[in-house]
Scaffold this active site. Sequence first.
Site, PDB file in Angstrom:
ATOM      1  N   THR A  25       0.860  -1.198   0.191  1.00 40.89           N
ATOM      2  CA  THR A  25       0.068   0.016   0.011  1.00 40.89           C
ATOM      3  C   THR A  25       0.953   1.277   0.068  1.00 40.89           C
ATOM      4  O   THR A  25       1.970   1.233   0.378  1.00 40.89           O
ATOM      5  CB  THR A  25      -0.800  -0.033   1.539  1.00 40.89           C
ATOM      6  OG1 THR A  25      -1.445  -1.270   1.447  1.00 40.89           O
ATOM      7  CG2 THR A  25      -1.883   0.999   1.451  1.00 40.89           C
ATOM      8  N   ARG A  58     -12.355  -8.554  -3.398  1.00 42.53           N
ATOM      9  CA  ARG A  58     -11.958  -8.320  -2.078  1.00 42.53           C
ATOM     10  C   ARG A  58     -11.716  -6.719  -1.659  1.00 42.53           C
ATOM     11  O   ARG A  58     -10.729  -6.170  -2.588  1.00 42.53           O
ATOM     12  CB  ARG A  58     -10.628  -9.232  -1.846  1.00 42.53           C
ATOM     13  CG  ARG A  58     -10.195  -8.783  -0.518  1.00 42.53           C
ATOM     14  CD  ARG A  58      -8.793  -8.140  -0.448  1.00 42.53           C
ATOM     15  NE  ARG A  58      -8.197  -8.141   0.888  1.00 42.53           N
ATOM     16  CZ  ARG A  58      -7.209  -7.552   1.002  1.00 42.53           C
ATOM     17  NH1 ARG A  58      -6.545  -6.788   0.471  1.00 42.53           N
ATOM     18  NH2 ARG A  58      -6.492  -7.641   2.270  1.00 42.53           N
ATOM     19  N   VAL A  59     -11.910  -6.396  -0.680  1.00 39.70           N
ATOM     20  CA  VAL A  59     -11.552  -5.073  -0.299  1.00 39.70           C
ATOM     21  C   VAL A  59     -11.052  -5.186   1.082  1.00 39.70           C
ATOM     22  O   VAL A  59     -11.380  -6.004   2.044  1.00 39.70           O
ATOM     23  CB  VAL A  59     -13.025  -4.085  -0.162  1.00 39.70           C
ATOM     24  CG1 VAL A  59     -12.564  -2.824   0.662  1.00 39.70           C
ATOM     25  CG2 VAL A  59     -13.609  -4.015  -1.295  1.00 39.70           C
ATOM     26  N   GLY A  60      -9.677  -4.491   1.106  1.00 36.67           N
ATOM     27  CA  GLY A  60      -8.884  -4.773   2.398  1.00 36.67           C
ATOM     28  C   GLY A  60      -9.136  -3.385   3.237  1.00 36.67           C
ATOM     29  O   GLY A  60     -10.093  -2.965   2.976  1.00 36.67           O
ATOM     30  N   ASP A  61      -8.146  -3.052   4.014  1.00 38.83           N
ATOM     31  CA  ASP A  61      -8.435  -1.766   5.090  1.00 38.83           C
ATOM     32  C   ASP A  61      -8.159  -0.508   4.319  1.00 38.83           C
ATOM     33  O   ASP A  61      -8.743   0.593   5.027  1.00 38.83           O
ATOM     34  CB  ASP A  61      -7.491  -2.167   6.178  1.00 38.83           C
ATOM     35  CG  ASP A  61      -5.894  -2.011   5.815  1.00 38.83           C
ATOM     36  OD1 ASP A  61      -5.459  -2.624   4.812  1.00 38.83           O
ATOM     37  OD2 ASP A  61      -5.124  -1.421   6.338  1.00 38.83           O
ATOM     38  N   GLY A 119      -0.656  -3.215   5.513  1.00 38.43           N
ATOM     39  CA  GLY A 119      -0.458  -4.337   6.155  1.00 38.43           C
ATOM     40  C   GLY A 119      -1.327  -5.189   5.586  1.00 38.43           C
ATOM     41  O   GLY A 119      -2.194  -5.305   4.872  1.00 38.43           O
ATOM     42  N   GLY A 162      -4.691  -6.547   5.536  1.00 44.77           N
ATOM     43  CA  GLY A 162      -5.765  -5.798   5.623  1.00 44.77           C
ATOM     44  C   GLY A 162      -6.847  -6.295   6.505  1.00 44.77           C
ATOM     45  O   GLY A 162      -7.474  -5.747   7.292  1.00 44.77           O
TER      46      GLY A 162
END
Lengths: 358, 358
Positions: free
Chosen positions: B223, B251-254, B275, B277
């Site tokens: 990121t 997929r969606v991370g943080d 990191g 997520g």
Amino acid sequence: MPAAFLTTPRPPRRPCAPLLAPALALLMSMLVPGSGAAADAAPAGDAPAASPVAIAIHGGAGTISREAMTPEREARIRAALTEAARAGHAVLREGGTALDAVTAAITLLEDAPEFNAGRGAVLTSEGRVEMDASLMTGHDLEAGAVAGVRGIRHPILAARAVLEDSPHVMLVGRGAEDWARRAGLEFKDDDWFITPFRSEQLERLRSAEAGAARQDEAPWYSTVGAVALDAHGNLAAGTSTGGMSNKRFGRVGDSPIIGAGTYADNASCAVSATGHGEFFIRHVVAYRICAGMTLAGQGLAESADAVVNGLLTEVGGDGGVIALDARGRIAMPFNTPGMYRARIGVDGRLDVAIYGDE
Amino acid sequence: MPAAFLTTPRPPRRPCAPLLAPALALLMSMLVPGSGAAADAAPAGDAPAASPVAIAIHGGAGTISREAMTPEREARIRAALTEAARAGHAVLREGGTALDAVTAAITLLEDAPEFNAGRGAVLTSEGRVEMDASLMTGHDLEAGAVAGVRGIRHPILAARAVLEDSPHVMLVGRGAEDWARRAGLEFKDDDWFITPFRSEQLERLRSAEAGAARQDEAPWYSTVGAVALDAHGNLAAGTSTGGMSNKRFGRVGDSPIIGAGTYADNASCAVSATGHGEFFIRHVVAYRICAGMTLAGQGLAESADAVVNGLLTEVGGDGGVIALDARGRIAMPFNTPGMYRARIGVDGRLDVAIYGDE
């Protein structure tokens, strides 16, 4: 800590001497941290649990008055809330997990056309149904969420499939729909979801936008949600919604956001929120209530009230929450005139309410 | 509070007597709450600001060793980090807003093929580029986020368009792309985003998955992000990413989750995370660091360290954060062997680092 928000924990269905009850409740609460593994292994259908169990549900918050409500509609709403709370509570009473109880309650609310989730969800500005849901378990902080999904009869079960079977926490759009299909979940056509009430609502909103002076409808944020405490001392929380009426295609509110619309942690509480999602995201409402307990030493009701009637009221963030801690205490503050809600506390008593003065 | 994480606030470019510096810094910090309106009105290109300004950026965290790095690649990474930090700092020095500084730094990192954001983003399991980004401003808690978008050259500018022009906080998929198009943002073909390095990386991951024993690559969460404090005392934070390599479509991370990957509040701090997520979502990492300050009275470095090297390390949540408070103090803890990072503190000094021992 306003007493109105609290249900004092008492072990249900046991003829205890009055002085033994508080001691037993304390003992139960001390057993909570180590009971995660037991919860996973616990078979449903056991003998009734000795530990306190509790559930609270909501069906949205907003501007609502007795004048605008027909007796028939009010009866349908109260019946649906009663059925969902009892279904979740039955799971808990039989030794089932908080996750199962939350899922049982929310699937019923998703099918009820009175609420903005699953069947009866509001329509986007393009006249479609786009739904979001999330789930979290408090003993392991596992979570699952789906956003912007179409056609899935029970978005909360899609969130559960992500929680249980996916390495990811959040899936959106067609990726989430694919996952739900792989998990064998039921799909329905648009016609099944769209009720005449929602079609008329969208038409009214579109006319208002087209008019010279924009007239908003009375704000109503009819997310559904549930929080539960099971006999193993574990918490869970879940939320499901069709989002805002006339929302932009692709808009995601707080409901599928872990931390904003849903949070559960055995060390503090389980929360499901309903309200003007953008404010709930920016103020990380569900997690903020839990953090008030763990970081600032507040009680459940104190923390929930500070967020809903303090923080959110100051910035104009309309809505409410249901919150439940590991001792079975329930708080259901809202800063709107009404919130559809029901709870069965550790005393086993059912309360169903709609208006602010109930 | 480990001294290594702190940069003692000193007003830059002013010949102050040593004893005056802490008093001046304190005075500046007291001015923060009321300075929101001033920030909005401040024209860029003013005379250099007297108040402390600071910026920190990251380009991802993970397993990295000097052995696996070529001198050429390391030089390119350090040059890109230097350029981005200086570009953001130049905005701040000229009186520009923290939001402009964060945007300036991140757009450069998005264009640099070395980082997993914009050009050079990792590929989904289907071989496509799907990007997420978010932005937040600390004086008004406004936020904007996009997730699962394709073709937008600068996803951080799409997040900004949502923050500035949309009533919503988060838009996903084609709804977000439509919004970016309406805002006049630049679109590029897939070929522009996909570098030979990422294509080879996906092939390696696919082969490893097909093999009998699954061999993961050394984990790397690249990121990009930036946090800034402007001369008006306002904070901002932003994050942009292509997500996990070989991730499931949707997929969606943080990174696009306000509270998890990005948070900014003048009352506490600005954070951008990088990191694994899923852990960062479940532990609401960015907001948790800010809440440690507001709810538990911790200092910036103490709170950031407790989350990254305490909470996340205990649960196996690999990654790191950059965090900056309203007095210009910077913390950049990570629990991985390395994190691409740079900062220009209130003393005006540039630091660029890659490995854990720098």
